[in-house]
Write an enzyme that holds these catalytic residues in place. Structure first.
Site, PDB file in Angstrom:
ATOM      1  N   HIS A 210      -0.447   0.277   0.375  1.00  4.92           N
ATOM      2  CA  HIS A 210      -0.115  -0.010   1.769  1.00  4.92           C
ATOM      3  C   HIS A 210      -0.989   0.742   2.765  1.00  4.92           C
ATOM      4  O   HIS A 210      -1.024   0.407   3.942  1.00  4.92           O
ATOM      5  CB  HIS A 210       1.369   0.244   2.052  1.00  4.92           C
ATOM      6  CG  HIS A 210       1.781   1.678   2.078  1.00  4.92           C
ATOM      7  ND1 HIS A 210       2.276   2.347   0.990  1.00  4.92           N
ATOM      8  CD2 HIS A 210       1.789   2.580   3.081  1.00  4.92           C
ATOM      9  CE1 HIS A 210       2.587   3.585   1.323  1.00  4.92           C
ATOM     10  NE2 HIS A 210       2.292   3.753   2.594  1.00  4.92           N
ATOM     11  N   ASP A 243       2.145  -0.293  -5.620  1.00  2.16           N
ATOM     12  CA  ASP A 243       1.731   0.406  -4.408  1.00  2.16           C
ATOM     13  C   ASP A 243       0.641   1.436  -4.703  1.00  2.16           C
ATOM     14  O   ASP A 243       0.669   2.562  -4.207  1.00  2.16           O
ATOM     15  CB  ASP A 243       2.909   1.084  -3.701  1.00  2.16           C
ATOM     16  CG  ASP A 243       2.562   1.490  -2.269  1.00  2.16           C
ATOM     17  OD1 ASP A 243       1.598   0.932  -1.728  1.00  2.16           O
ATOM     18  OD2 ASP A 243       3.237   2.366  -1.708  1.00  2.16           O
ATOM     19  N   SER A 326       1.079   9.122   3.345  1.00  3.27           N
ATOM     20  CA  SER A 326       0.979   8.134   2.272  1.00  3.27           C
ATOM     21  C   SER A 326      -0.362   8.215   1.566  1.00  3.27           C
ATOM     22  O   SER A 326      -1.420   8.245   2.196  1.00  3.27           O
ATOM     23  CB  SER A 326       1.146   6.721   2.834  1.00  3.27           C
ATOM     24  OG  SER A 326       2.492   6.415   3.022  1.00  3.27           O
TER      25      SER A 326
END
Length: 483
Positions: A210, A243, A326
């Site tokens: 992402h 992911d 992230s």
């Protein structure tokens, strides 16, 4: 299309997640997911415009199962199916709903958020300055006739002394030069900021899908090291369901120092952790905590325009993780990478009405053992491979396990004829409650746990049928790609 490891979400879609760590979301009323291998379809999630990828998990509603909730709004049988009960928000600079809350809009790149913070700090400084000035005058006046100084100097300070190996300072000093800030931008100019770390000397960088999703099709990627050097990069491969993504530096320098990869299977609850990232765009930020749980089932949206979901059997940590963390490394006390920081659970809409929440001590990381296997596959072929059992399971809450649905995605058979589940004797209506020694309380939990294995692995499934408990061995099949 195979329904292997897919979830069939009946009327529930996963809310979009900004570029911040994912956060668990409410479970749909009734949903099914072709068990492992096909992530559910979710609604598009705006990328954080604050420039920090990190998914945020919403608060857990009362009575909701631990770490799970089904996604809302997905069309029955649609592929990929919506994410399961617990859907954390990404840690890239946006926030999402999860575990009982709705997704929040990411904060805009420009605006009063940061300005407000600076203003508050400035006011505090002025007040402190005024008080300090008054105290300083009184001290000078009352000690006007004194001689000498009472100031005591430390023998060592700051960089004058050596940090022992194993200290947070020593580990940060070793890891920071190999941790990078990633800026991702789509062809239309949308994007955000996330984190990644050097995987090998060839210039491969490991991060979250992402974080780079906006740049996959015709976008731009740039990578900045702590020393200020900046490089363009390209996506080598991305696995939306896991992911995980691998990018490669263009004209990579010869002095790259890959971070050592640890063994996430040997991690114990209570072990110390160190997270490095760029929360809210503040690159090279180091935070600490512990492993607060293992095998936490988490489902999160990827923040891309396709709005698909990701599943993980996550490491939970209380190290402060925020939008922008992230893709960054979660390190152990030896400085080895044990996970990729990917999602957080949020309890509010953030400060100042920005709509972007911060850390409440519930962060989630993809175990590095799984991420490493996915990354190696992406480097070899550019495509992810998912282990599957060939059955569609419900994403609905309160099923007491992973219930095999009566019908699969798109009207396909819930149990694929000749597939692993069929060969093992599983039938629609069976409720899977354990995989090997790990308890399963929902479809998302089963998906995340199966994805920690490899195609060809044999696992023991415990399931109930007509009130009776049974066990069977299943040899996992495989599915290539995310579509």
């Amino acid at each position: 299309m195979s329904t292997e490891n897919e979830g069939n979400n009946e009327g529930n879609a996963v809310p979009p997640a900004p570029s911040a760590p994912p956060v668990p979301v409410d479970a749909p009323a009734a949903s099914t997911h072709p068990e492992h291998g096909i992530p559910p379809r979710t609604g598009a999630h705006p990328e954080s415009q604050e420039g920090d990828p990190t998914a945020v998990l919403p608060p857990v509603p009362p009575g909701a199962p631990d770490g799970t909730s089904a996604a809302h709004g997905a069309e029955p049988g649609a592929w990929p199916p919506p994410p399961p009960p617990a859907t954390p928000a990404y840690a890239n600079g946006g926030s999402g709903a999860g575990w009982g809350s709705t997704y929040q809009q990411p904060a805009p790149k420009s605006g009063g958020g940061r300005g407000g913070l600076i203003a508050a700090v400035l006011v505090a400084a002025l007040v402190a300055g005024g008080v300090g000035g008054g105290i300083g005058y009184w001290a000078a006046d009352s000690n006007d006739s004194s001689t000498g100084s009472t100031t005591v100097s430390a023998s060592q300070s700051g960089g004058d002394f050596k940090r022992d190996a194993g200290t947070v300072a020593a580990i940060a000093n070793q890891a920071l030069p190999s941790t990078v800030t990633i800026e991702s931008e789509s062809g239309s100019g949308e994007g955000g900021t996330g984190t990644g770390f050097v995987m090998d000397k060839q210039g491969h960088i490991l991060t979250n899908n992402h974080v780079v999703a906006e740049a996959v099709d015709g976008g731009k990627l740039s990578v900045t090291f702590p020393n200020g050097k900046k490089y363009d990069a390209e996506v080598v491969g991305n696995a939306q369901g896991y992911d995980v993504a691998v990018i490669k530096l263009n004209n990579a320098p010869e002095d790259l120092k890959p971070l050592p990869l640890g063994d996430s299977e040997k991690v114990a609850v209570g072990d110390s952790t160190i997270a490095i990232g760029a929360p809210f765009g503040l690159s090279n930020t180091v935070t600490t905590g512990i492993i607060s749980a293992k095998h936490r089932p988490v489902a999160s949206s990827d923040g891309s325009s396709t709005g698909k979901a990701s599943y993980m059997s996550a490491l939970q940590t209380d190290a402060s993780i925020n939008p922008g963390n992230s893709g960054g490394p979660l390190l152990d006390a030896n400085g080895s990478v044990i996970g990729i920081n990917s999602a957080i659970q949020s309890a509010s809409n953030g400060l100042g009405g920005t709509g972007q929440s911060g850390s409440i001590g519930l962060g989630f990381a993809i175990p590095i053992n799984q991420a490493k296997n996915v990354a190696q596959q992406l480097i070899r072929t550019g495509q992810p491979v998912y282990p599957v059992i060939g059955a569609s399971v419900s994403l609905q809450e309160g099923t007491g396990g992973a219930r095999i649905t009566e019908e699969g995605a798109g009207g396909a058979d819930a149990v694929e004829e000749g597939g692993p589940a069929d060969k093992a004797g599983l039938q629609p209506g069976d409720v899977i409650t354990k995989i090997d020694d790990t308890a399963i309380d929902s479809g998302p939990a089963l998906i995340g746990e199966i994805w920690t294995h490899q195609p060809g692995d044999t696992v023991t499934l415990t399931y109930t049928r007509d009130g009776k408990t049974n066990t069977t061995e299943v040899t996992l099949g495989e599915r290539e790609g995310d579509s």
